[in-house]
Design an enzyme around this catalytic site. Structure first.
Site, mmCIF file in Angstrom:
data_model
loop_
_atom_site.group_PDB
_atom_site.id
_atom_site.type_symbol
_atom_site.label_atom_id
_atom_site.label_comp_id
_atom_site.label_asym_id
_atom_site.label_seq_id
_atom_site.Cartn_x
_atom_site.Cartn_y
_atom_site.Cartn_z
ATOM 1 N N LYS A 153 29.232 7.313 135.648
ATOM 2 C CA LYS A 153 29.171 5.849 135.766
ATOM 3 C C LYS A 153 30.553 5.366 136.180
ATOM 4 O O LYS A 153 31.525 5.503 135.438
ATOM 5 C CB LYS A 153 28.737 5.209 134.448
ATOM 6 N N LYS B 237 37.066 -2.118 132.611
ATOM 7 C CA LYS B 237 36.433 -0.940 132.015
ATOM 8 C C LYS B 237 36.958 0.369 132.615
ATOM 9 O O LYS B 237 36.327 1.416 132.487
ATOM 10 C CB LYS B 237 34.914 -1.037 132.190
ATOM 11 N N LYS C 207 25.618 6.338 138.628
ATOM 12 C CA LYS C 207 25.603 4.878 138.757
ATOM 13 C C LYS C 207 26.984 4.399 139.212
ATOM 14 O O LYS C 207 27.981 4.804 138.601
ATOM 15 C CB LYS C 207 25.242 4.242 137.406
#
Length: 326
Positions: free
Chosen positions: A197, A219, A250
């Site tokens: 991710k 993040k 992702k």
């Protein structure tokens, strides 16, 4: 010299269909759905035309329609009231919370529909991060977060979720959750790990839908650097060793090479998440007449399958299923 003529295999649709290397079916899709509290609520998401925040009664209607079209799995994402968000994200494991009521409602209404539950703290955290935040340093605390994620996973399993989807990117979370599930007699629950991710700029519409953007910082200390690919293989090796059943990449479209690399290195099924930003771009182009909506949807989803994805999480699931069922 004899001229090679590969065009002979393309000369009509019957031949093209017979030699086609990649297939696409509603069986391959998981439909992500956004859930809110209340009744008779179907609130369009401006940044994602065609998608809405649904109250549980409207969610059940949508799930029944998806199931009738051949889409047999949904992923639920709750948008909870801001007053329920706390630094310790305790609403993530509230058994009477929106997430768990939604899971139970879907399983009761359509028992054959598989439900995937998201495991991360950002929808429940007043900080908007996937993990717990140290109030003094702002650091995302890895190991304390694992305990909360495990509690959330157990609640989802008890509510009836078939697939547990850790999307938080904390180190060791797959093994921690797998152990918690096994020790609680939920050993048959699948774990679809968000293995690779990335810290992507394509998540904007999703965060708009859930109002889950970080209040401070970003993040990048836990989601992957978009410049890296070999790192994804390391993450995959760890997730496999910790007990993942399915590996996910992702975002999807900018990372087709990562899907391919994971498919080459692993015998586990590979999933791709065709995310909100990818959806929004295609929809905007189609609404402006720059792309053919239907053709672009099927081409996009076929690209994921060609790259090696067995499963595609996509907001196009209902539209694509209708097109494929014609």
């Amino acid at each position: 010299m004899m001229l090679n003529r590969p065009r002979r295999n393309r000369q009509n649709e019957v031949i093209r269909s017979m030699v086609r290397e990649t297939s696409l079916s509603p069986d391959n899709f998981i439909a992500p759905l956004f859930v809110i509290d209340g009744k008779n609520q179907n609130i369009p998401i401006k940044s994602m035309p065609g998608q809405s925040r649904l109250s549980i009664d409207e969610l059940v209607k949508e799930v029944k329609e998806l199931y009738s079209l051949g889409v047999k799995c949904v992923a639920l994402f709750p948008a909870i009231d801001e007053k329920l968000k706390t630094p310790d994200a305790r609403e993530a494991y509230n058994r009477d919370g929106l997430n768990f009521r939604s899971i139970r409602a879907v399983k009761e209404a359509v028992p054959g529909m598989l439900v995937m539950g998201d495991i991360a703290l950002d929808p429940y955290s007043s900080d908007g991060h996937d993990g717990l935040v140290d109030p003094k340093t702002g650091e995302i605390m890895n190991d304390p977060t694992l305990e909360v994620l495990a509690k959330q996973a157990l609640c989802e399993a008890e509510a009836g979720a078939d697939i547990i989807g850790p999307s938080d990117m904390m180190d060791g979370r797959v093994g921690y959750i797998r152990m918690a599930l096994d020790e609680s007699s939920h050993q048959n629950k699948l774990i679809m790990s968000y293995t690779a991710k990335y810290a992507s700029s394509f998540y904007g519409p999703f965060r708009d839908a859930l109002d889950s953007a970080p209040k401070k910082g970003d993040k990048k200390t836990y989601q992957m650097d978009p410049a890296n690919s070999t790192e994804a293989l390391r993450e995959a090796e760890l997730d496999i060793a910790e007990g993942a059943d399915i590996l996910m990449v992702k975002p999807g479209l900018p990372y087709l090479d990562i899907i391919y690399r994971l498919k080459e290195m692993s015998t586990l099924p590979i999933a791709a998440y065709n995310i909100s930003g990818e959806y929004a771009m295609l929809k905007a182009a189609a609404q402006n007449g720059w792309l053919d909506n239907d053709k672009a949807i099927l081409e996009t989803l076929t690209c994921f399958r060609r790259a090696g994805a067995d499963i595609v999480l996509t907001y196009f699931a209902k539209e694509a299923a209708r097109l494929l069922n014609k």
